[in-house]
Write a protein that holds these residues in place. Structure first.
Motif, PDB file in Angstrom:
ATOM      1  N   PHE A  46     -15.301 -36.666  40.113  1.00  0.00           N
ATOM      2  CA  PHE A  46     -16.498 -37.391  39.683  1.00  0.00           C
ATOM      3  C   PHE A  46     -16.985 -38.393  40.721  1.00  0.00           C
ATOM      4  O   PHE A  46     -17.995 -39.063  40.508  1.00  0.00           O
ATOM      5  N   GLN A  49     -20.778 -38.200  41.856  1.00  0.00           N
ATOM      6  CA  GLN A  49     -21.707 -38.588  40.791  1.00  0.00           C
ATOM      7  C   GLN A  49     -21.647 -40.085  40.531  1.00  0.00           C
ATOM      8  O   GLN A  49     -22.675 -40.734  40.333  1.00  0.00           O
ATOM      9  N   LEU A  50     -20.440 -40.647  40.548  1.00  0.00           N
ATOM     10  CA  LEU A  50     -20.303 -42.084  40.333  1.00  0.00           C
ATOM     11  C   LEU A  50     -20.948 -42.876  41.457  1.00  0.00           C
ATOM     12  O   LEU A  50     -21.591 -43.900  41.230  1.00  0.00           O
ATOM     13  N   LYS A  51     -20.799 -42.400  42.692  1.00  0.00           N
ATOM     14  CA  LYS A  51     -21.413 -43.082  43.840  1.00  0.00           C
ATOM     15  C   LYS A  51     -22.931 -43.064  43.712  1.00  0.00           C
ATOM     16  O   LYS A  51     -23.598 -44.076  43.940  1.00  0.00           O
ATOM     17  N   ARG A  52     -23.489 -41.904  43.336  1.00  0.00           N
ATOM     18  CA  ARG A  52     -24.950 -41.821  43.157  1.00  0.00           C
ATOM     19  C   ARG A  52     -25.414 -42.765  42.054  1.00  0.00           C
ATOM     20  O   ARG A  52     -26.445 -43.426  42.172  1.00  0.00           O
ATOM     21  N   LEU A  53     -24.649 -42.839  40.966  1.00  0.00           N
ATOM     22  CA  LEU A  53     -25.009 -43.734  39.867  1.00  0.00           C
ATOM     23  C   LEU A  53     -24.961 -45.191  40.307  1.00  0.00           C
ATOM     24  O   LEU A  53     -25.860 -45.977  39.990  1.00  0.00           O
ATOM     25  N   GLU A  54     -23.926 -45.560  41.068  1.00  0.00           N
ATOM     26  CA  GLU A  54     -23.829 -46.933  41.567  1.00  0.00           C
ATOM     27  C   GLU A  54     -25.009 -47.275  42.457  1.00  0.00           C
ATOM     28  O   GLU A  54     -25.600 -48.354  42.345  1.00  0.00           O
ATOM     29  N   ARG A  56     -27.941 -45.855  42.467  1.00  0.00           N
ATOM     30  CA  ARG A  56     -29.153 -45.875  41.644  1.00  0.00           C
ATOM     31  C   ARG A  56     -29.273 -47.195  40.880  1.00  0.00           C
ATOM     32  O   ARG A  56     -30.350 -47.797  40.814  1.00  0.00           O
ATOM     33  N   LEU A  57     -28.163 -47.652  40.291  1.00  0.00           N
ATOM     34  CA  LEU A  57     -28.194 -48.908  39.544  1.00  0.00           C
ATOM     35  C   LEU A  57     -28.465 -50.098  40.454  1.00  0.00           C
ATOM     36  O   LEU A  57     -29.238 -50.996  40.108  1.00  0.00           O
ATOM     37  N   LYS A  58     -27.836 -50.104  41.639  1.00  0.00           N
ATOM     38  CA  LYS A  58     -28.059 -51.203  42.572  1.00  0.00           C
ATOM     39  C   LYS A  58     -29.504 -51.210  43.065  1.00  0.00           C
ATOM     40  O   LYS A  58     -30.135 -52.263  43.156  1.00  0.00           O
ATOM     41  N   THR A  59     -30.032 -50.026  43.360  1.00  0.00           N
ATOM     42  CA  THR A  59     -31.425 -49.929  43.803  1.00  0.00           C
ATOM     43  C   THR A  59     -32.367 -50.421  42.717  1.00  0.00           C
ATOM     44  O   THR A  59     -33.324 -51.154  42.994  1.00  0.00           O
ATOM     45  N   HIS A  60     -32.097 -50.038  41.476  1.00  0.00           N
ATOM     46  CA  HIS A  60     -32.942 -50.480  40.366  1.00  0.00           C
ATOM     47  C   HIS A  60     -32.910 -51.995  40.225  1.00  0.00           C
ATOM     48  O   HIS A  60     -33.941 -52.647  40.072  1.00  0.00           O
TER      49      HIS A  60
END
Length: 88
Positions: A46, A49-54, A56-60
């Motif tokens: 995982f 996927q976890l890296k992409r989510l992190e 994405r959240l930081k960018t947001h």
């Protein structure tokens, strides 16, 4: 008659300890425990996927702060006072 019942519905501590021990023996899993705080507990599969989510959240979060600051600057340029924190 209902007033005669004890007000504390909690089980006595020895009973809780015994039941907790029984539950731990039944529900133990073979999963590894993190070696240290912050050690990833998720399977390595995982990780992407976890890296992409992190990211994405930081960018947001950073984008939201940047837009907020830009709008406050725009309001300041127009002479309008920004609303206090928490007010929308």
């Amino acid at each position: 008659m209902a007033d005669d019942l004890p007000l504390d519905p909690a089980l006595p501590e020895p009973v809780r300890d015994h039941l907790g021990q029984q539950l731990r023996t039944v529900f133990t899993t073979g999963e590894t425990v993190p070696d240290y705080l912050g050690d990833p507990a998720a399977p390595e599969a995982f990780a992407p996927q976890l890296k992409r989510l992190e990211v994405r959240l930081k960018t947001h979060e950073e984008g939201t702060v940047a837009v907020e600051q830009a709008l406050e600057g725009l309001l300041g340029d127009l002479g309008a006072a920004p609303k206090p924190d928490g007010a929308r």
